[in-house]
Design a protein around this motif. Structure first.
Motif, PDB file in Angstrom:
ATOM      1  N   ALA A 128       0.819  -1.215   0.000  1.00 12.52           N
ATOM      2  CA  ALA A 128       0.000   0.000   0.000  1.00 12.52           C
ATOM      3  C   ALA A 128       0.856   1.270   0.000  1.00 12.52           C
ATOM      4  CB  ALA A 128      -0.923  -0.012   1.224  1.00 12.52           C
ATOM      5  N   ASP A 129       2.079   1.189   0.545  1.00 12.34           N
ATOM      6  CA  ASP A 129       2.930   2.376   0.556  1.00 12.34           C
ATOM      7  C   ASP A 129       3.740   2.526  -0.733  1.00 12.34           C
ATOM      8  OD1 ASP A 129       4.740   0.349   0.798  1.00 12.34           O
ATOM      9  OD2 ASP A 129       5.749   1.142   2.586  1.00 12.34           O
ATOM     10  N   GLY A 130       3.492   1.635  -1.699  1.00 17.63           N
ATOM     11  CA  GLY A 130       4.156   1.718  -2.989  1.00 17.63           C
ATOM     12  C   GLY A 130       5.436   0.913  -3.091  1.00 17.63           C
ATOM     13  N   ASN A 131       5.912   0.316  -1.992  1.00 19.02           N
ATOM     14  CA  ASN A 131       7.128  -0.479  -2.019  1.00 19.02           C
ATOM     15  C   ASN A 131       6.854  -1.880  -2.541  1.00 19.02           C
ATOM     16  OD1 ASN A 131       9.752   0.659  -0.866  1.00 19.02           O
ATOM     17  ND2 ASN A 131       8.215   1.480   0.574  1.00 19.02           N
ATOM     18  N   LEU A 132       7.886  -2.471  -3.101  1.00 18.60           N
ATOM     19  CA  LEU A 132       7.832  -3.875  -3.489  1.00 18.60           C
ATOM     20  C   LEU A 132       8.251  -4.688  -2.273  1.00 18.60           C
ATOM     21  CD1 LEU A 132       7.400  -5.835  -5.895  1.00 18.60           C
ATOM     22  CD2 LEU A 132       9.860  -5.685  -6.318  1.00 18.60           C
ATOM     23  N   VAL A 133       7.379  -5.597  -1.817  1.00 19.54           N
ATOM     24  CA  VAL A 133       7.633  -6.318  -0.568  1.00 19.54           C
ATOM     25  C   VAL A 133       7.441  -7.824  -0.765  1.00 19.54           C
ATOM     26  CG1 VAL A 133       6.944  -4.360   0.865  1.00 19.54           C
ATOM     27  CG2 VAL A 133       5.239  -6.083   0.226  1.00 19.54           C
ATOM     28  N   LEU A 134       8.157  -8.573   0.061  1.00 17.53           N
ATOM     29  CA  LEU A 134       8.024 -10.030   0.098  1.00 17.53           C
ATOM     30  C   LEU A 134       7.563 -10.426   1.486  1.00 17.53           C
ATOM     31  CD1 LEU A 134       8.484 -12.942  -1.005  1.00 17.53           C
ATOM     32  CD2 LEU A 134      10.861 -12.734  -0.202  1.00 17.53           C
ATOM     33  N   THR A 135       6.468 -11.167   1.554  1.00 19.54           N
ATOM     34  CA  THR A 135       5.971 -11.672   2.831  1.00 19.54           C
ATOM     35  C   THR A 135       6.006 -13.187   2.815  1.00 19.54           C
ATOM     36  OG1 THR A 135       3.687 -11.539   1.989  1.00 19.54           O
ATOM     37  CG2 THR A 135       4.500  -9.671   3.286  1.00 19.54           C
ATOM     38  N   ASN A 136       6.226 -13.788   3.996  1.00 24.71           N
ATOM     39  CA  ASN A 136       6.317 -15.250   4.061  1.00 24.71           C
ATOM     40  C   ASN A 136       4.971 -15.876   4.354  1.00 24.71           C
ATOM     41  OD1 ASN A 136       5.857 -14.802   6.788  1.00 24.71           O
ATOM     42  ND2 ASN A 136       7.957 -15.247   7.413  1.00 24.71           N
ATOM     43  N   GLU A 137       5.002 -17.183   4.631  1.00 29.61           N
ATOM     44  CA  GLU A 137       3.764 -17.939   4.843  1.00 29.61           C
ATOM     45  C   GLU A 137       2.984 -17.462   6.056  1.00 29.61           C
ATOM     46  OE1 GLU A 137       7.473 -19.939   6.356  1.00 29.61           O
ATOM     47  OE2 GLU A 137       6.766 -19.195   4.418  1.00 29.61           O
ATOM     48  N   ALA A 138       3.651 -16.779   6.991  1.00 31.67           N
ATOM     49  CA  ALA A 138       2.971 -16.254   8.169  1.00 31.67           C
ATOM     50  C   ALA A 138       2.508 -14.820   7.970  1.00 31.67           C
ATOM     51  CB  ALA A 138       3.887 -16.347   9.393  1.00 31.67           C
ATOM     52  N   GLY A 139       2.732 -14.276   6.790  1.00 30.48           N
ATOM     53  CA  GLY A 139       2.352 -12.902   6.517  1.00 30.48           C
ATOM     54  C   GLY A 139       3.355 -11.889   7.017  1.00 30.48           C
ATOM     55  N   GLU A 140       4.509 -12.357   7.471  1.00 33.19           N
ATOM     56  CA  GLU A 140       5.526 -11.459   8.006  1.00 33.19           C
ATOM     57  C   GLU A 140       6.372 -10.874   6.877  1.00 33.19           C
ATOM     58  OE1 GLU A 140       6.261 -13.987  12.149  1.00 33.19           O
ATOM     59  OE2 GLU A 140       7.530 -14.326  10.383  1.00 33.19           O
ATOM     60  N   LEU A 141       6.817  -9.643   7.067  1.00 28.06           N
ATOM     61  CA  LEU A 141       7.650  -8.972   6.078  1.00 28.06           C
ATOM     62  C   LEU A 141       9.047  -9.590   6.084  1.00 28.06           C
ATOM     63  CD1 LEU A 141       7.951  -6.637   4.024  1.00 28.06           C
ATOM     64  CD2 LEU A 141       8.737  -5.213   5.932  1.00 28.06           C
ATOM     65  N   VAL A 142       9.481 -10.052   4.928  1.00 27.44           N
ATOM     66  CA  VAL A 142      10.792 -10.685   4.784  1.00 27.44           C
ATOM     67  C   VAL A 142      11.780  -9.762   4.087  1.00 27.44           C
ATOM     68  CG1 VAL A 142      12.040 -12.607   3.700  1.00 27.44           C
ATOM     69  CG2 VAL A 142       9.816 -13.008   4.789  1.00 27.44           C
ATOM     70  N   TRP A 143      11.310  -9.052   3.086  1.00 26.04           N
ATOM     71  CA  TRP A 143      12.176  -8.167   2.301  1.00 26.04           C
ATOM     72  C   TRP A 143      11.342  -7.028   1.742  1.00 26.04           C
ATOM     73  CZ3 TRP A 143      11.804  -6.735  -2.813  1.00 26.04           C
ATOM     74  CH2 TRP A 143      12.901  -6.020  -3.345  1.00 26.04           C
TER      75      TRP A 143
END
Length: 532
Positions: free
Chosen positions: A106-121
């Motif tokens: 939503a903030d415009g960044n490219l993000v990777l989340t894991n199986e728990a929904g946690e921010l990884v990268w």
């Protein structure tokens, strides 16, 4: 009929809206997850989840080394097996790609989340404006992943955050305003893309040369200064007409980039897990990478290529080995190309153990013949004076629990911390290197003590046996002498009894020419008894 047509038009519109972004684009509504990938418009590169192959696995996912998955970019055309050129979550793998996703947040960044929904990268940039949801990520045919607004402004790009690969057209250098230096950093091992120990980057002090460095602290090779056409220490640059080279220096930045005269050729520069920088080119005829040049030329010239307390010898296979008294810290990591763990002692040092430190069971030193001095010197390396004797040098090292070795020859030098850069030598050195070990791992000490014990034991046993032998011999001789005397007396007594009547009937001593026949008979019987 009209309603049917309207439904078809609506369906086409829905499908069209779902595909309004090309297959090379990631948006907030079209995330990458599971086996879904995006491919650059010309089909050169592909982005998605991948799992590094195990050594010798040939890139087959069935031979992958672990359950760790990463988001990366790899060659789509020609190159087999999967060869990543960029990795997003290098040090933070996910275990389930099906429930993990790469998307525009939503903030415009490219993000990777894991199986728990946690921010990884995350691309981790500050994006201002009212059109954050219009930010998209696009994979280009150059291998660059860009994050841009709907007006085309690029707010982030992967080439500014390289991993172990330097692609053609990519600028590598330093931002003079911020002081940020871009560096290409090796993988930790062939199956672990986490940042390794070796990196290549421009001199932060402002010169035009690039350094290969270990742990970002020790520079062990340089390209040399830019001459206007090549780098001084890379003469191979003049022998290949397939590349164009350019070095640029401005008030705000200094950078170097190269391009290919034939865009169909696939080439890249990598910093290998071994610590060597290599310019390689894909050969379709043989389906393998051909090395154009590599530096340093000799693998043993790479700083700490074998890790701590490990000896490099290019003439042996494997080229790294542990000296006497040491064993590999991790055989598994070594097979994967991760040499950073080196070797460790078979038995721990006893310096900190006060109960044995001052006794024969403490520490000792073992001569390491044919091995160079460590390349990581210490400020206290020459703590002892040049006039010190070998024993003084040994004692100086023994007094400090942090001293791991000493050398003595032209002078005394003490070595602290892990010993790095050990290599085999063809010629004898004027300085002998002595490695500190537990006394039980030094053969000379152990053998000397055991020899003394064994010698004393054998000598004592031999003395006892000799005494017993003398006693037995004397007793046997006494016994045999006693037996002879007994037999002699018995024979004499028996002869006397037999000769008595003959004497009485002879009529006196003058009979028979003056000889006593009975005495002669007794003598014969006695002599016969002695011979028997």
């Amino acid at each position: 009929m009209a309603s049917t047509t309207l439904l078809l038009v609506t369906a086409v519109a829905i499908i069209g809206s779902a595909r309004c972004f090309a297959a090379d684009t990631i948006t907030a509504n079209s995330a990458i997850s599971g086996g879904r990938t995006v491919v650059s418009r010309g089909g050169n590169f592909e982005l998605g989840f991948f799992r590094p192959a195990a050594p010798g696995g040939g890139g087959d996912s069935n031979t992958a080394s672990s359950h760790n998955y990463y988001v990366g970019i790899w060659y789509k055309k020609a190159v087999k097996p999967c060869t990543p050129v960029w990795v997003a979550n290098r040090a933070a793998p996910v275990s389930d790609p099906a429930s993990s996703q790469l998307a525009v947040a939503a903030d415009g960044n490219l993000v990777l989340t894991n199986e728990a929904g946690e921010l990884v990268w995350s691309s981790n940039v500050v994006i201002s404006g009212s059109s954050l949801n219009a930010t998209v990520a696009v994979l280009l045919d150059s291998g660059n992943l860009v994050l841009r607004r709907d007006d085309g402004e690029v707010v982030w790009q992967s080439i500014e955050h390289p991993t172990d690969t330097w692609l053609p057209g990519v600028r590598l250098g330093m931002n003079k305003i911020t002081g940020h230096v871009q560096a290409v950093t090796s993988w930790r091992s062939s199956s672990d893309p986490a940042p390794g120990m070796y990196s290549l980057g421009i001199d932060p002090n402002g010169t035009s040369q690039f350094f290969l460095s270990w742990n970002r602290t020790v520079n062990f090779w340089s390209t040399g200064e830019w001459t206007g056409s090549i780098f001084a220490n890379v003469p191979e640059m003049t022998s290949h007409d397939k590349y164009n080279f350019e070095f640029v220096a401005t008030a705000n930045a200094s950078y170097f980039y190269y391009s290919q005269q034939d865009p169909t050729v696939i080439s890249r520069l990598i910093v290998d897990v071994s610590g060597q920088a290599r310019q390689i080119m894909w050969m379709p005829s043989t389906e393998e990478w051909m090395v154009i040049w590599e530096e340093p030329h000799k693998l043993c010239d790479v700083y700490a290529t074998c890790g701590a307390f490990r000896v490099c010898d290019e003439k042996s296979e494997p080229f790294c080995s542990c000296p006497a008294g040491f064993h590999p810290s991790s055989v598994e990591d070594w097979e994967l190309g991760d040499h950073s763990h080196g070797c460790r002692r078979n038995n721990p040092l006893q310096c900190h153990n006060s109960s044995v430190r001052d006794k024969d069971g403490g520490d000792a030193f073992l001569l390491a013949p044919g091995i160079s001095l460590p390349r990581n010197s210490s400020p206290a390396a020459a703590a002892a004076s040049p006039s010190s004797s070998a024993e003084d040098c040994r004692s100086a090292c023994l007094r400090s629990c942090d001293c791991n070795a000493y050398s003595y020859g032209s002078r005394c030098a003490l070595w602290y911390g892990d010993l790095l850069g050990l290599s085999a030598m063809d010629t004898a050195s004027t300085d002998d290197l002595y490695l500190r070990l537990s006394a039980m791992d030094v053969p000379s000490n152990g053998c000397r003590k055991r020899t003394v014990v064994v010698f004393v034991s054998v000598a004592s046993t031999a003395s006892i046996l000799a005494c017993l032998s003398v006693i037995v011999t004397v007793l046997v001789k006494m016994f045999r002498r006693r037996q002879r005397n007994i037999r002699f007396m018995q024979a004499a007594a028996e002869g006397g009894r037999r000769g008595s009547p003959a004497v009485d009937g002879a009529g006196g001593p003058g009979a028979g020419g003056g000889r006593d026949p009975g005495r002669a008979a007794d003598s014969n019987v006695a002599a016969s008894s002695i011979r028997r």
